[in-house]
Scaffold this motif. Sequence first.
Motif, PDB file in Angstrom:
ATOM      1  N   SER A  23       0.829  -1.201   0.000  1.00  0.00           N
ATOM      2  CA  SER A  23       0.000   0.000   0.000  1.00  0.00           C
ATOM      3  C   SER A  23       0.864   1.252   0.000  1.00  0.00           C
ATOM      4  O   SER A  23       0.494   2.266  -0.570  1.00  0.00           O
ATOM      5  CB  SER A  23      -0.951   0.009   1.196  1.00  0.00           C
ATOM      6  OG  SER A  23      -0.233   0.127   2.402  1.00  0.00           O
ATOM      7  N   ALA A  26       2.692   2.262  -3.487  1.00  0.00           N
ATOM      8  CA  ALA A  26       1.893   2.943  -4.491  1.00  0.00           C
ATOM      9  C   ALA A  26       2.008   4.465  -4.379  1.00  0.00           C
ATOM     10  O   ALA A  26       1.488   5.170  -5.227  1.00  0.00           O
ATOM     11  CB  ALA A  26       0.433   2.519  -4.364  1.00  0.00           C
ATOM     12  N   ALA A 163      -5.013   0.633  -6.438  1.00  0.00           N
ATOM     13  CA  ALA A 163      -3.889  -0.126  -5.876  1.00  0.00           C
ATOM     14  C   ALA A 163      -4.258  -0.771  -4.549  1.00  0.00           C
ATOM     15  O   ALA A 163      -3.852  -1.888  -4.256  1.00  0.00           O
ATOM     16  CB  ALA A 163      -2.677   0.794  -5.684  1.00  0.00           C
TER      17      ALA A 163
END
Length: 184
Positions: A23, A26, A163
């Motif tokens: 996470s 991204a 994402a």
Amino acid sequence: MASMKAMLTLVVVIMVWSVFEMSHAAARVYKVGDNSGWTTIGNVDYKQWAATKNFKVGDIIRFEYNAQFHNVMQVTHAMYRACNVSAPLATYTTGNDSVTVTKFGHHYFLCGVPGHCQSGQKVDINVLHLSGPAPTLGPSSQPSSPSSSVPVAQVPGPTQNNANGRAFGMFELVMTLVLAAIVV
């Protein structure tokens, strides 16, 4: 049996760490004004520049400029609208300043050199709660409240290009494989 629990705990810890890393991987770096940078030369439309971006928490907003002629001030919404530089929330003066987005909502920046904000050297970085296409700005989408905590626009749910959605899908896949391996 204890070693199986230890292995499962280790696998879960690794998976949680992986999702966390995915996470944050991204996060993007956005140079304000792209190739033009932070300037009054060339009539850069910072409102249009920001409207084409999909800012997320964790992104880095980079201001590149000649420090002899410009600066960057983070201000409230009311100060942004009025080009008021009397009490900025933060001031950056190096000419190569990076601001990491840490929360959702509007983040207002302007140049504090007299006349620069009035000539358009200001930008509203709007970080939406959900990822999706960059918002299109029009007369009706201007914030009406002078406070710095402007309500965040509602957008549709995550898309396939999200994402975070991919990260959670990967987590589910890995968990399914781990559980399948334990059962077998």
